[in-house]
Design a protein around this motif. Structure first.
Motif, PDB file in Angstrom:
ATOM      1  N   ARG A 363       8.035   1.694   3.851  1.00 39.18           N
ATOM      2  CA  ARG A 363       9.008   3.155   3.866  1.00 39.18           C
ATOM      3  C   ARG A 363       8.194   3.033   2.789  1.00 39.18           C
ATOM      4  O   ARG A 363       7.480   2.785   1.779  1.00 39.18           O
ATOM      5  CB  ARG A 363       9.907   2.849   4.219  1.00 39.18           C
ATOM      6  CG  ARG A 363      10.394   2.095   5.580  1.00 39.18           C
ATOM      7  CD  ARG A 363      11.678   1.559   5.508  1.00 39.18           C
ATOM      8  NE  ARG A 363      11.166   0.103   4.559  1.00 39.18           N
ATOM      9  CZ  ARG A 363      12.230  -0.827   4.960  1.00 39.18           C
ATOM     10  NH1 ARG A 363      13.775  -0.684   5.441  1.00 39.18           N
ATOM     11  NH2 ARG A 363      11.902  -1.699   3.892  1.00 39.18           N
ATOM     12  N   PHE A 439      12.415  -5.242   1.488  1.00 42.39           N
ATOM     13  CA  PHE A 439      10.876  -5.804   1.648  1.00 42.39           C
ATOM     14  C   PHE A 439      11.172  -7.210   1.410  1.00 42.39           C
ATOM     15  O   PHE A 439      11.797  -7.353  -0.004  1.00 42.39           O
ATOM     16  CB  PHE A 439       9.846  -4.830   1.027  1.00 42.39           C
ATOM     17  CG  PHE A 439       9.009  -5.121   1.163  1.00 42.39           C
ATOM     18  CD1 PHE A 439       7.886  -5.103   3.271  1.00 42.39           C
ATOM     19  CD2 PHE A 439       8.120  -5.843   0.585  1.00 42.39           C
ATOM     20  CE1 PHE A 439       6.997  -5.760   3.415  1.00 42.39           C
ATOM     21  CE2 PHE A 439       6.570  -6.230   0.626  1.00 42.39           C
ATOM     22  CZ  PHE A 439       5.796  -5.911   2.304  1.00 42.39           C
ATOM     23  N   PRO A 446       9.430  -4.907   7.600  1.00 42.81           N
ATOM     24  CA  PRO A 446      10.640  -5.686   7.303  1.00 42.81           C
ATOM     25  C   PRO A 446      11.290  -5.870   8.038  1.00 42.81           C
ATOM     26  O   PRO A 446      11.733  -4.798   9.377  1.00 42.81           O
ATOM     27  CB  PRO A 446      11.372  -5.062   5.746  1.00 42.81           C
ATOM     28  CG  PRO A 446      10.402  -4.167   5.648  1.00 42.81           C
ATOM     29  CD  PRO A 446       9.427  -3.519   6.973  1.00 42.81           C
ATOM     30  N   ASN A 469      11.090  -7.347  -4.772  1.00 40.70           N
ATOM     31  CA  ASN A 469      12.313  -6.057  -5.301  1.00 40.70           C
ATOM     32  C   ASN A 469      13.209  -5.673  -6.560  1.00 40.70           C
ATOM     33  O   ASN A 469      13.767  -5.025  -7.046  1.00 40.70           O
ATOM     34  CB  ASN A 469      12.873  -6.395  -3.983  1.00 40.70           C
ATOM     35  CG  ASN A 469      12.317  -4.998  -3.119  1.00 40.70           C
ATOM     36  OD1 ASN A 469      12.166  -4.376  -2.157  1.00 40.70           O
ATOM     37  ND2 ASN A 469      12.549  -6.152  -2.222  1.00 40.70           N
ATOM     38  N   TYR A 568       1.974  -8.705  -5.289  1.00 40.07           N
ATOM     39  CA  TYR A 568       3.229  -7.812  -4.264  1.00 40.07           C
ATOM     40  C   TYR A 568       2.348  -7.535  -2.442  1.00 40.07           C
ATOM     41  O   TYR A 568       2.473  -7.190  -1.904  1.00 40.07           O
ATOM     42  CB  TYR A 568       2.913  -6.301  -4.683  1.00 40.07           C
ATOM     43  CG  TYR A 568       3.677  -6.349  -6.079  1.00 40.07           C
ATOM     44  CD1 TYR A 568       6.088  -6.247  -5.536  1.00 40.07           C
ATOM     45  CD2 TYR A 568       4.102  -6.370  -7.215  1.00 40.07           C
ATOM     46  CE1 TYR A 568       6.976  -6.413  -6.571  1.00 40.07           C
ATOM     47  CE2 TYR A 568       4.966  -6.332  -7.872  1.00 40.07           C
ATOM     48  CZ  TYR A 568       6.394  -6.494  -7.806  1.00 40.07           C
ATOM     49  OH  TYR A 568       7.182  -6.091  -8.539  1.00 40.07           O
ATOM     50  N   PHE A 570      -0.478  -6.766  -2.162  1.00 38.67           N
ATOM     51  CA  PHE A 570      -1.342  -5.617  -1.239  1.00 38.67           C
ATOM     52  C   PHE A 570      -2.896  -4.845  -2.873  1.00 38.67           C
ATOM     53  O   PHE A 570      -2.463  -5.154  -3.716  1.00 38.67           O
ATOM     54  CB  PHE A 570      -0.744  -3.838  -1.562  1.00 38.67           C
ATOM     55  CG  PHE A 570       0.028  -3.389  -2.094  1.00 38.67           C
ATOM     56  CD1 PHE A 570      -0.536  -2.153  -3.553  1.00 38.67           C
ATOM     57  CD2 PHE A 570       0.908  -3.683  -3.398  1.00 38.67           C
ATOM     58  CE1 PHE A 570       0.041  -1.563  -4.472  1.00 38.67           C
ATOM     59  CE2 PHE A 570       1.977  -2.976  -3.820  1.00 38.67           C
ATOM     60  CZ  PHE A 570       1.525  -1.842  -4.142  1.00 38.67           C
TER      61      PHE A 570
HETATM   62  C1  SAM Z   1       9.660  -2.680  -2.862  1.00 37.90           C
HETATM   63  S1  SAM Z   1       8.740  -2.446  -1.690  1.00 37.90           S
HETATM   64  C2  SAM Z   1       8.321  -1.222  -1.922  1.00 37.90           C
HETATM   65  C3  SAM Z   1       9.027  -0.759   0.019  1.00 37.90           C
HETATM   66  C4  SAM Z   1       8.306  -1.023   0.871  1.00 37.90           C
HETATM   67  N1  SAM Z   1       7.165  -0.637   1.341  1.00 37.90           N
HETATM   68  C5  SAM Z   1       9.068  -0.946   2.129  1.00 37.90           C
HETATM   69  O1  SAM Z   1       8.431  -0.521   3.366  1.00 37.90           O
HETATM   70  O2  SAM Z   1      10.786  -1.856   2.399  1.00 37.90           O
HETATM   71  C6  SAM Z   1       7.031  -3.151  -1.928  1.00 37.90           C
HETATM   72  C7  SAM Z   1       6.026  -3.614  -1.286  1.00 37.90           C
HETATM   73  O3  SAM Z   1       5.527  -2.493  -0.485  1.00 37.90           O
HETATM   74  C8  SAM Z   1       4.662  -2.115   0.448  1.00 37.90           C
HETATM   75  N2  SAM Z   1       3.862  -1.348  -1.028  1.00 37.90           N
HETATM   76  C9  SAM Z   1       4.208  -0.763  -2.041  1.00 37.90           C
HETATM   77  N3  SAM Z   1       3.251  -0.136  -2.384  1.00 37.90           N
HETATM   78  C10 SAM Z   1       2.075   0.268  -2.138  1.00 37.90           C
HETATM   79  C11 SAM Z   1       0.882   0.854  -2.270  1.00 37.90           C
HETATM   80  N4  SAM Z   1       0.621   1.796  -3.279  1.00 37.90           N
HETATM   81  N5  SAM Z   1      -0.046   1.077  -1.447  1.00 37.90           N
HETATM   82  C12 SAM Z   1       0.193  -0.130  -0.180  1.00 37.90           C
HETATM   83  N6  SAM Z   1       1.404  -1.131  -0.331  1.00 37.90           N
HETATM   84  C13 SAM Z   1       2.337  -0.733  -1.059  1.00 37.90           C
HETATM   85  C14 SAM Z   1       3.820  -4.009  -0.740  1.00 37.90           C
HETATM   86  O4  SAM Z   1       3.511  -4.190   0.821  1.00 37.90           O
HETATM   87  C15 SAM Z   1       4.898  -3.845  -1.551  1.00 37.90           C
HETATM   88  O5  SAM Z   1       5.130  -5.048  -1.433  1.00 37.90           O
END
Ligand code: SAM
Length: 788
Positions: A363, A439, A446, A469, A568, A570
């Motif tokens: 998300r 996440f 998640p 996070n 993270y 990615f």
């Molecule tokens: C803090 S969370 C951000 C929110 C997350 N996308 C969610 O669905 O809850 C961090 C994770 O989001 C994904 N993410 C964040 N930025 C990204 C990007 N630019 N490209 C790919 N994955 C990303 C990675 O899996 C990362 O570990």
């Protein structure tokens, strides 16, 4: 009313629960009792000697002999009604009692590596319950008074990190208070059954409240509420009174949703009940129901307009409602904030944004409105900021639990996080829901708590959520604690701050912030005032655009960013990474080199006339050709350029002595920091005293830009040319403008800039009265930002 069976204080059965305490360690001769002695020395007169037990445990931990926590398991999702009551006898060592629940009465509590309760089961056998979470029961220490009844869901009977055989509770929702009026509990724990006949639950509740037994008071009032209404009304007079009293207990325990439910139920029976109205209003504020809070406070004021408490409540509601609409002056808040003043009575503000699926990953957060550069997108309070992580005693025996993280410091900080998350979400179900929707590293999506099951707190998941996070902030105001290279101290944090801000950084978890995906050229920037995270538009953002933030430090070279982002899970595909990825290895190496020179290399560079560094910068600039053309900012250049200006100028107190040539170099590199690093143009004609900041599509506001502007102002104030000296004031105003854009407030600017500038600038500003019309710096927004 409470069961007051006095238990023998001088016995603790060693066979209860089959070996309650591991007695293998022989500490004789070391001034510490053996565990057998601690547990049952009849001569000590205090056989279950908690402080001796804690000494022993500390000694064990010091010697690094503490066993690892065993029995990793998921939190129980079963409902109490479906579980079979069991006793210590039924538990098998190193095994989870699946399908079982154990009812226990608390005898005493000790805190070391979590919490250890000495308890008694339904057979009156004694044993221990160890919990990872200090105070897992809502209400804190007061809620764990002797004789309190608890239940442990599907107990795991194993070795705690303290080396004791105990029921090990890894998740706070596996343990709960049980009402003394619960027939099942009474049946299970006859020895603790109430001996007095309760005739008036209201009075019994009041008595419990006076002795600060809030949980017990809740139990009593609940008993009253659950009695047939006609019967109870006969006894207590008013049903509503008991509801509002229970609401008050809940409010005292920070169980705001429960308090709100009770207070509003009470108002159905008696709409003019003042106490219920007050609780309904304050708890509505706590759970973000501002409209309801307003309605209740209006009713309160109609009934009792002169009461000063009601007027204060009304003002608080009005101010929260304004804040929630974004109408709050962060300057006021910044002015009040000190490092120790971290908890603000402020409503969260969330502009028109939404969380939905993102092409980047999982998300993301999307704009549902247009944002202009500098506009605040949201400010929010944290779900947790564990300030006193240093105090956390968790260091040993948790390797298995922590899994990914074996360093002592991270263990402590992660454990402190879990402690606080458990405490905060334990009293707020909606917060728990938010937390566990974050996440946790699991792919592809998640997990979300299954509502049909018991609401659970999964400590293992919480650790992972923290890992993916958490966010670092500077205590106090970010703007005050901002790190930058200081040539005086050769350190990242100015000396003045080192004294006051010994530990400047804290970790926290913010919900909306955690939903932002990463980009190396993000369209938002963040800052904090106290514990409030503020997200602002870094560029103009169109409706429907995804909001992004940076996980890796802005300006780091590609390889360093990659290293951070790997954690993270990615690989970034943002425009900057796409441009940088195909660069030759040599060019990448140069960038990496440039990013790090500040501390080690700059002093040497001063001696060698900085030629090497300058060459390196010029050389590296060539490799940015593609970016320069595409209009992307060269954020990785800002620090080297800024540091180079300082290298030429030397310590700030010596600027006055620097030759005109060196001052000119310093001036150029400050300008380049703005222009190249941040893509901000500073416009002024050579003879003009007025200047403007020009922002283009890709310009970034950054603390270094503020400092570069202050540096320029400082240099101008030292100039022999009078127009230059006058321009110092305008430059300082530009700095303040950029400061506000970056930090969302400028109340702390004067204080901050004082730390940076030397005396001459203040003297110059005092001497030069600002000409008319100079009260505002003009910020130009330019559609075309081709580099001049
Ligand atoms: C803090 S969370 C951000 C929110 C997350 N996308 C969610 O669905 O809850 C961090 C994770 O989001 C994904 N993410 C964040 N930025 C990204 C990007 N630019 N490209 C790919 N994955 C990303 C990675 O899996 C990362 O570990």
């Amino acid at each position: 009313m409470a069961p007051k069976k006095k238990q023998s204080e001088d016995t603790i059965s060693r066979q209860a629960g089959r070996g309650v305490i591991d007695s293998s360690s022989d500490m004789a001769g070391e001034g510490v009792q053996s565990l057998q002695d601690i547990a049952s020395n009849p001569t000590s007169g205090e056989a279950f000697n908690l402080s001796a037990l804690m000494d022993w445990t500390r000694k064990q931990m010091r010697d690094q002999q503490a066993p690892a926590l065993t029995g990793r398991h998921r939190p129980s999702t079963a409902s109490l009604a479906n579980l079979r009551p069991a006793s210590f006898e039924a538990l098998l060592t190193d095994t989870r009692g699946e399908g079982m629940v154990i009812y226990l009465g608390i005898r005493s509590v000790s805190m070391c590596n979590g919490m250890t309760l000495a308890v008694q089961d339904s057979e009156e056998k004694e044993g221990l319950v160890w919990s990872l979470i200090e105070y897992p029961l809502p209400g804190g220490p007061a809620s764990m008074a002797p004789d309190t009844l608890i239940a442990v869901w599907e107990p795991y009977y194993g070795t705690s990190p303290n080396g004791q055989l105990a029921i090990c509770v890894h998740h706070p929702t596996d343990i709960a208070h049980i009402s003394k009026f619960d027939p099942k509990a009474v049946e299970q724990l006859p020895s603790l059954r109430a001996t007095e006949q309760i005739t008036d639950p209201l009075r019994a509740g009041d008595t419990a409240f006076v002795s600060n037994s809030l949980m017990e008071a809740v139990d009593c009032y609940s008993e009253g509420i659950e009695q047939p209404i006609s019967n109870y009304i006969e006894i207590a007079g008013k049903f509503c009174a008991v509801l509002s009293k229970r609401a008050f207990m809940y409010a005292r325990m920070s169980l705001h949703s429960e308090a709100f439910a009770d207070a509003t139920a009470a108002l159905i029976h008696e709409p003019k009940h003042l106490q219920a109205l007050k609780i309904a209003c304050s708890s509505a504020l706590e759970i973000g129901k501002y409209e309801s809070a307003q309605e209740y406070v209006q009713r309160l004021l109609m009934l009792d307009p002169d009461h000063s408490g009601n007027q204060r409540l009304s003002e608080k509601v009005a101010s929260r409602m304004q804040q929630a609409k974004g109408q709050y002056d962060l300057n006021t808040l910044a002015g009040k904030t000190t490092p120790s003043n971290m908890v603000h009575d402020v409503a969260d503000f969330i502009s028109d944004i939404e969380i939905r699926g993102s092409k980047l990953g999982g998300r993301g957060v999307f704009a549902k409105q247009r944002f202009v550069r500098g506009q605040i997108v949201l400010w929010e309070k944290p779900i947790a900021i564990p300030f006193d992580e240093k105090k956390s005693s968790f260091e040993h025996g948790l390797t298995n639990f922590m899994g990914h993280d074996n360093s002592g410091v991270c263990k402590r900080s992660s454990m402190a996080f879990v402690q606080q998350l458990a405490a905060n979400t334990g009293t707020d179900a909606s917060l728990a829901e938010k937390l566990f929707s974050m996440f946790d590293g699991s792919q592809p999506e998640p997990k979300v708590n299954d509502r049909s099951k018991k609401q659970v707190f999964d400590s293992y998941r919480a650790i992972n959520i923290v890992k993916y996070n958490y966010h670092n902030i500077n205590l106090g105001n970010a703007s005050v604690g901002q790190q930058f290279y200081d040539p005086n101290t050769k350190s990242e944090v100015p000396k003045e701050f080192q004294n006051n801000y010994t530990s400047t950084v804290a970790r926290g978890l913010w919900y909306m912030n955690s939903m932002l995906n990463h980009s190396c050229l993000p369209n938002t920037s963040y800052t904090n005032i106290g514990n409030i995270m503020i997200i602002k538009a870094q560029k103009d953002i169109e409706e429907g655009e995804e909001l992004t933030t940076e996980y890796a430090e802005r300006g780091q070279p590609l390889e360093m960013r990659k290293m951070v982002l790997t954690k993270y899970g990615f690989e970034c595909c943002c425009p900057l990474c796409k441009i940088e990825a195909p660069l030759p290895r040599e060019a990448k190496a140069k960038r990496q080199h440039l990013h790090q020179p500040s501390k080690a290399k700059l002093p040497a560079a001063i001696q060698s006339g900085t030629v090497g560094l300058e060459m390196m910068i010029r050389d590296t600039l060539k490799t940015y050709g593609a970016e320069l053309e595409s209009g992307l900012p060269c954020v990785m250049m800002m620090k080297p350029l800024f540091n180079l200006a300082h290298t030429y100028l030397g310590p700030i107190t010596d600027w006055r002595k620097a030759s005109p040539d060196l001052r000119a170099k310093g001036h150029d590199y400050f300008l380049w920091t703005l222009k190249l690093g941040l893509r901000i143009d500073l416009l002024y004609a050579p003879t003009a005293t007025y200047c403007e900041l020009a922002f283009g599509k890709h310009s970034l506001s950054h603390a270094i830009g503020v400092l570069a502007l202050i540096g320029l102002a400082e240099l101008a104030s030292l100039s022999p040319v009078s127009t230059e000296r006058k321009r110092a004031v305008a430059l300082l105003r530009c700095a303040k403008t950029l400061y506000k854009m970056h930090y969302a407030e400028d109340a702390t600017f004067d204080d901050r800039s004082q730390k940076y500038k030397c005396k001459s600038l203040s003297a110059c500003i005092d001497a030069v009265a600002p000409p008319e019309g100079w009260d505002k710096v003009k910020v130009l927004l330019r559609p075309n930002e081709a580099l001049v």
